[in-house]
Design an enzyme around this catalytic site. Structure first.
Site, PDB file in Angstrom:
ATOM      1  N   LYS A  57     -24.735  -3.138  61.327  1.00  0.00           N
ATOM      2  CA  LYS A  57     -25.153  -3.536  59.984  1.00  0.00           C
ATOM      3  C   LYS A  57     -24.173  -3.027  58.924  1.00  0.00           C
ATOM      4  CE  LYS A  57     -29.029  -2.427  57.271  1.00  0.00           C
ATOM      5  NZ  LYS A  57     -30.369  -1.870  57.119  1.00  0.00           N
TER       6      LYS A  57
ATOM      7  N   LYS B  67     -31.270  11.255  61.794  1.00  0.00           N
ATOM      8  CA  LYS B  67     -30.783  12.048  60.658  1.00  0.00           C
ATOM      9  C   LYS B  67     -30.634  13.515  61.017  1.00  0.00           C
ATOM     10  CE  LYS B  67     -31.950   9.243  56.679  1.00  0.00           C
ATOM     11  NZ  LYS B  67     -32.617   9.171  55.374  1.00  0.00           N
TER      12      LYS B  67
ATOM     13  N   LYS C 237     -24.044   1.471  53.579  1.00  0.00           N
ATOM     14  CA  LYS C 237     -23.421   2.239  52.509  1.00  0.00           C
ATOM     15  C   LYS C 237     -22.869   3.553  53.014  1.00  0.00           C
ATOM     16  CE  LYS C 237     -28.097   3.236  50.812  1.00  0.00           C
ATOM     17  NZ  LYS C 237     -29.025   3.228  49.714  1.00  0.00           N
TER      18      LYS C 237
END
Ligand code: TRP
Length: 334
Positions: free
Chosen positions: A197, A115, A200
């Site tokens: 994966k 992140k 979103k």
């Protein structure tokens, strides 16, 4: 234990649009756990602000997520469905646990590294201590089990380490939680890059089916899903795109992958993708209708928010007072 049941805690962030992967991989399975466990399902809005959010959007999405929990079948009388920010104990315990967590431990967290690379202009202290807030979430309710995806396992391990460290110093204060590894929590991959994966935060909207996509969009995305040139609906690692579509179809219909192979033997990918799209619509359409119904009943949702925040606060405060006493904070005068 609450009501003779073991305690379960989990949470989701209201950032981004939830995908079919979030639903089939997590939410759908949560519903099956509420008979066996006393469940706390939080909308973890405090975690969300570690990345800059538009306030109005965050508020809207948090409510949409809480509504979705109920629409998915979580009975809000049996499950404690609440906003993390409505229970101040999360922040208070998080502070205390910060003082029992080492910089070195947090430095090792792979999600922090990812992140901070992604948000290089805003590497704030909250992003760094994110896992401590997550530990507070879990330990505040004395959770025995925590259903999490593989990407959160490192945070759960840290939670256990913090709990054990605290218990060694002060006696048995916290239940040391275990990961709950679901039986068939389907892992759904991107429709465009089946090695990745379904997410979103994917930039390519065709890779993900969003829970609120309309039927035409769902069918179109399934039709466009990446497959291969084998021309055979087979469940094998060499055909990751087809394998993923079989997983989706299985999760939506309850059929096993072997049954799906049989059903589509000799049939082309076109027919198969169409069937997958229809199966997804048959699952998502009722969910969407239920969300709309619930959204219309503002007073009902408001009452759930209030009731469950009170319930969560009750259990959170119990743990918090015990912890405050252990670390030496003065007793409250009543
Ligand atoms: N970090 C989790 C995620 O992004 C969400 C989360 C916050 C969570 N607190 C939690 C999950 C406690 C399980 C338990 O997926």
């Amino acid at each position: 234990m609450i009501n003779d049941k073991k305690i379960l805690f989990s949470g989701m962030q209201a950032t981004g649009n939830l995908t079919l992967g979030n639903y089939l991989g997590a939410l759908k399975n949560w519903v099956n756990l509420s008979d066996e466990y006393e469940c706390f399902y939080s909308v973890v809005d405090m975690h969300s602000i570690t990345v800059r959010q538009d306030p109005a959007t965050l508020r809207k999405r948090a409510r949409a997520l809480l509504t979705l929990y109920i629409a998915a079948g979580l009975d809000p009388k049996k499950n404690c469905i609440y906003y993390q920010s409505h229970v101040s104990g999360h922040a208070e315990l998080s502070w205390i646990l910060n003082c029992f967590t080492y910089m070195g431990e947090l430095n090792r967290m792979t999600q922090f590294k990812d992140k901070s690379a992604k948000h290089a202009d805003n590497i704030n202290a909250g992003l760094f201590t994110y896992p401590v807030l997550m530990a507070a979430d879990i330990l505040l309710y004395q959770a025995d089990v925590v259903p999490v995806g593989i990407d959160q396992m490192q945070h759960l391990e840290l939670t256990r380490d913090i709990a054990i460290r605290f218990n060694n110093l002060y006696g048995d204060v916290f239940t040391v939680p275990e990961a709950y590894i679901g039986k068939v929590g389907a892992k759904i991959m991107s429709l465009q890059e089946p090695g990745k994966k379904m997410s979103k935060s994917d930039e390519n909207p065709n890779g993900s089916i969003y829970l609120m996509d309309d039927p035409d969009t769902i069918i179109r995305k399934c039709k466009r899903a990446v497959t291969d040139s084998e021309a055979c609906v087979a469940y094998r690692d060499e055909q990751p795109g087809v394998k993923n579509l079989i997983d989706i179809y299985s999760a939506c219909t309850g059929k096993t992958p072997a049954e799906v192979e049989c059903e589509f033997e000799g049939k082309g990918y076109g027919d198969f993708k169409m069937a997958v799209g229809e199966a997804v619509v048959s699952i998502l359409k009722p969910l969407q209708d239920r969300v709309k119904e619930l959204e219309a009943d503002k007073a009902y949702i408001d009452s759930i928010i209030k009731e469950n925040a009170d319930k969560a606060n009750y259990y959170a405060t119990k743990t918090l007072r015990k912890v405050q006493r252990k670390v030496g904070f003065p007793d409250r005068i009543r």
